[in-house]
Design an enzyme around this catalytic site. Structure first.
Site, PDB file in Angstrom:
ATOM      1  CB  CYS A 179      -0.911  -0.010   1.226  1.00  0.00           C
ATOM      2  SG  CYS A 179      -2.045   1.389   1.282  1.00  0.00           S
ATOM      3  CB  CYS A 232      -1.688   3.711   8.296  1.00  0.00           C
ATOM      4  SG  CYS A 232      -2.676   4.399   6.935  1.00  0.00           S
ATOM      5  CB  CYS A 265      -1.036  -0.442   8.339  1.00  0.00           C
ATOM      6  SG  CYS A 265      -1.761  -1.615   7.172  1.00  0.00           S
ATOM      7  CB  CYS A 272     -15.698  -7.598   6.341  1.00  0.00           C
ATOM      8  SG  CYS A 272     -14.851  -6.022   6.148  1.00  0.00           S
ATOM      9  CB  CYS A 276     -18.675  -5.326   5.251  1.00  0.00           C
ATOM     10  SG  CYS A 276     -17.674  -3.979   5.910  1.00  0.00           S
ATOM     11  CB  CYS A 336     -18.437  -0.778   9.197  1.00  0.00           C
ATOM     12  SG  CYS A 336     -17.337  -1.631  10.344  1.00  0.00           S
ATOM     13  NE  ARG A 339     -17.602  -6.445  13.641  1.00  0.00           N
ATOM     14  CZ  ARG A 339     -17.827  -5.559  12.661  1.00  0.00           C
ATOM     15  NH1 ARG A 339     -16.858  -4.811  12.215  1.00  0.00           N
ATOM     16  NH2 ARG A 339     -19.013  -5.451  12.138  1.00  0.00           N
TER      17      ARG A 339
HETATM   18  N1  SAM Z   1      -6.764   0.433   3.155  1.00  0.00           N
HETATM   19  C1  SAM Z   1      -8.041   0.598   3.693  1.00  0.00           C
HETATM   20  C2  SAM Z   1      -8.117   1.664   4.755  1.00  0.00           C
HETATM   21  O1  SAM Z   1      -7.092   2.058   5.264  1.00  0.00           O
HETATM   22  O2  SAM Z   1      -9.225   2.091   5.070  1.00  0.00           O
HETATM   23  C3  SAM Z   1      -8.642  -0.696   4.245  1.00  0.00           C
HETATM   24  C4  SAM Z   1      -7.755  -1.656   5.000  1.00  0.00           C
HETATM   25  S1  SAM Z   1      -7.105  -1.063   6.556  1.00  0.00           S
HETATM   26  C5  SAM Z   1      -5.972  -2.368   6.942  1.00  0.00           C
HETATM   27  C6  SAM Z   1      -8.506  -1.297   7.667  1.00  0.00           C
HETATM   28  C7  SAM Z   1      -8.351  -0.972   9.118  1.00  0.00           C
HETATM   29  O3  SAM Z   1      -7.657  -2.013   9.781  1.00  0.00           O
HETATM   30  C8  SAM Z   1      -7.590   0.258   9.513  1.00  0.00           C
HETATM   31  O4  SAM Z   1      -8.317   1.422   9.368  1.00  0.00           O
HETATM   32  C9  SAM Z   1      -7.302  -0.030  10.980  1.00  0.00           C
HETATM   33  O5  SAM Z   1      -8.358   0.456  11.786  1.00  0.00           O
HETATM   34  C10 SAM Z   1      -7.251  -1.546  11.041  1.00  0.00           C
HETATM   35  N2  SAM Z   1      -5.893  -2.002  11.331  1.00  0.00           N
HETATM   36  C11 SAM Z   1      -4.882  -2.138  10.450  1.00  0.00           C
HETATM   37  N3  SAM Z   1      -3.758  -2.560  11.049  1.00  0.00           N
HETATM   38  C12 SAM Z   1      -4.054  -2.694  12.369  1.00  0.00           C
HETATM   39  C13 SAM Z   1      -3.301  -3.075  13.519  1.00  0.00           C
HETATM   40  N4  SAM Z   1      -2.013  -3.389  13.437  1.00  0.00           N
HETATM   41  N5  SAM Z   1      -3.926  -3.107  14.710  1.00  0.00           N
HETATM   42  C14 SAM Z   1      -5.233  -2.790  14.804  1.00  0.00           C
HETATM   43  N6  SAM Z   1      -5.992  -2.401  13.756  1.00  0.00           N
HETATM   44  C15 SAM Z   1      -5.419  -2.348  12.552  1.00  0.00           C
HETATM   45  C1  DTB Z   2     -11.448  -3.144  11.311  1.00  0.00           C
HETATM   46  O1  DTB Z   2     -11.834  -2.181  11.994  1.00  0.00           O
HETATM   47  N1  DTB Z   2     -10.542  -4.034  11.724  1.00  0.00           N
HETATM   48  C2  DTB Z   2     -10.302  -5.017  10.702  1.00  0.00           C
HETATM   49  C3  DTB Z   2     -11.300  -4.618   9.585  1.00  0.00           C
HETATM   50  N2  DTB Z   2     -11.897  -3.424  10.101  1.00  0.00           N
HETATM   51  C4  DTB Z   2     -10.836  -4.447   8.209  1.00  0.00           C
HETATM   52  C5  DTB Z   2      -8.870  -5.117  10.330  1.00  0.00           C
HETATM   53  C6  DTB Z   2      -7.952  -5.441  11.485  1.00  0.00           C
HETATM   54  C7  DTB Z   2      -6.557  -5.619  10.976  1.00  0.00           C
HETATM   55  C8  DTB Z   2      -5.614  -6.057  12.039  1.00  0.00           C
HETATM   56  C9  DTB Z   2      -4.209  -6.186  11.568  1.00  0.00           C
HETATM   57  C10 DTB Z   2      -3.986  -7.130  10.452  1.00  0.00           C
HETATM   58  O2  DTB Z   2      -4.453  -8.318  10.498  1.00  0.00           O
HETATM   59  O3  DTB Z   2      -3.285  -6.757   9.501  1.00  0.00           O
HETATM   60 FE1  SF4 Z   3      -2.865   1.208   3.399  1.00  0.00          FE
HETATM   61 FE2  SF4 Z   3      -2.802  -0.030   5.742  1.00  0.00          FE
HETATM   62 FE3  SF4 Z   3      -3.195   2.610   5.647  1.00  0.00          FE
HETATM   63 FE4  SF4 Z   3      -5.134   0.947   4.750  1.00  0.00          FE
HETATM   64  S1  SF4 Z   3      -4.390   1.135   6.862  1.00  0.00           S
HETATM   65  S2  SF4 Z   3      -4.390   2.811   3.768  1.00  0.00           S
HETATM   66  S3  SF4 Z   3      -3.872  -0.727   3.928  1.00  0.00           S
HETATM   67  S4  SF4 Z   3      -1.328   1.494   5.007  1.00  0.00           S
END
Ligand code: SAM
Ligand code: DTB
Ligand code: SF4
Length: 326
Positions: A66, A70, A73, A110, A141, A201, A273
């Site tokens: 990506c 963030c 992530c 989802c 979703c 959501c 959730r």
């Molecule tokens: N790229 C899209 C976005 O950023 O909206 C969708 C995927 S992103 C991985 C979805 C959500 O996963 C993020 O907004 C965050 O709330 C959650 N998430 C990602 N990494 C995480 C982590 N290490 N711990 C907890 N929540 C996480």
């Molecule tokens: C949300 O709030 N949590 C989910 C879903 N929406 C997409 C993602 C959690 C990701 C946790 C870290 C990972 O597995 O990469």
């Molecule tokens: Fe990309 Fe992860 Fe940020 Fe979603 S949360 S925009 S997958 S870096």
């Protein structure tokens, strides 16, 4: 006979028509734990069956690489997390996962993609996934990042029930976590999804080193949306090696439970959730989260890139607590 002692007076809850302030929610956070949970239970029971938990399954349909930064992530191309980048899954792979999730009791499926936002040709493939999963009798979703004009309408027309797009934290802290897009960008996408008639959501991540004030600010922002998101994921940070938040300071677990309770009280009709982070939580901590008003989980052995609590453990926990799916 022991005499009952009245609970300490807390500020009255704002009327449904008055906006929540971060200060209102901080006052809730500051209540004695038992009083806070009692209030959360009262609100919860007035709207929901307190023993029913909705289960959503999650599948990463496009993983890693990506462009965004963030800090939490694993999927950002800018971090050192050891993650194999994968191209988009084929429709058949998605349908197999959705059928398996339904057979295990999930009611919503989802699909997540590691994009800043979808290109139109990517979106076409997601639309096919949405309509095919919907045809299996599951709620749908997706979480695809920022939407451009016209994309939300296409998703709605394909039968999408929920668009997931988290605010993740309060606006004042957002710049500490993400620099490649803004809070306003995320609000604009939420507005597009709403305008196209989809349910929202939207939640956040707790444990990124934010203050209680920031946690309260996030909840106020969510609770003041008109209407509040139908589904509010509260993620506990999964501290992933190679991400800038790998060494984030540990959060007191009771503070996480308090966050759930404050979400429940400020968003009485939303599904709250208990999301990422359950694998590292004890059964007792999860039970406290359910008592605080969480009534939905991600169900299945994997989240997007990290492990989730195993479905068999969840089933055993539900049985021990007398919880049922809905
Ligand atoms: N790229 C899209 C976005 O950023 O909206 C969708 C995927 S992103 C991985 C979805 C959500 O996963 C993020 O907004 C965050 O709330 C959650 N998430 C990602 N990494 C995480 C982590 N290490 N711990 C907890 N929540 C996480
Ligand atoms: C949300 O709030 N949590 C989910 C879903 N929406 C997409 C993602 C959690 C990701 C946790 C870290 C990972 O597995 O990469
Ligand atoms: Fe990309 Fe992860 Fe940020 Fe979603 S949360 S925009 S997958 S870096």
């Amino acid at each position: 006979m022991p005499t009952a002692v009245a609970a300490p007076a807390a500020r009255p809850l704002p009327l449904p028509s008055t906006p929540w302030t971060a200060a209102d929610i901080e006052d809730l956070f500051a209540l004695p734990f038992n009083d806070l949970l009692y209030r959360a239970q009262q609100v919860h029971r007035a709207v929901f069956d307190a023993n029913a938990i909705q289960r959503s399954a999650l599948l990463s349909v496009k993983t890693g690489g990506c462009s965004e930064d963030c800090k939490y992530c694993s999927q950002s191309a800018r971090h050192e997390a050891k993650l194999a980048r994968e191209s988009m899954l084929e429709l058949e792979q998605v349908l197999d996962a959705a059928k398996a999730a339904k057979a295990k009791g999930a009611t919503r499926f989802c699909m997540g993609a590691a994009w800043r936002g979808p290109k139109d040709r990517d979106l076409d493939r997601v639309l096919e996934m949405v309509s095919s999963v919907k045809a299996l009798g599951l709620e749908t979703c997706v979480t695809l990042g920022l939407l451009k004009d016209g994309q939300a309408e296409k998703l709605a027309a394909a039968g999408l029930d929920f668009y997931n797009h988290n605010l993740d934290t309060a606006e004042e802290f957002y710049g500490e976590i993400v620099s490649t897009h803004s809070y306003a960008d995320r609000m604009a996408t939420l507005e597009k999804a709403r305008a196209a008639g989809m349910k929202i959501c939207c939640g956040g991540i707790i444990g990124m080193g934010e203050s209680r004030r920031v946690r309260a600010g996030l909840l106020a922002q969510l609770a003041n949306m008109k209407p509040a998101p139908e589904s509010v994921p509260i993620n506990h940070l999964v501290a992933i090696p190679g991400t800038p938040l790998a060494e984030a300071p540990a959060l007191d677990p009771f503070e996480f439970v308090r966050t759930i309770a404050c979400a429940r009280i400020s968003m009485p009709t939303s599904f709250v959730r208990l999301s990422a982070g359950r694998q590292d939580m004890s059964d007792e901590l999860q039970a406290l989260c359910f008592l605080a008003g969480a009534n939905s989980i991600f169900y299945g052995d994997k989240l997007l890139t990290t492990a989730n609590a195993e479905a068999s453990r969840d089933e055993a926990l539900f049985a021990r607590l007398g919880l049922k799916g809905n």
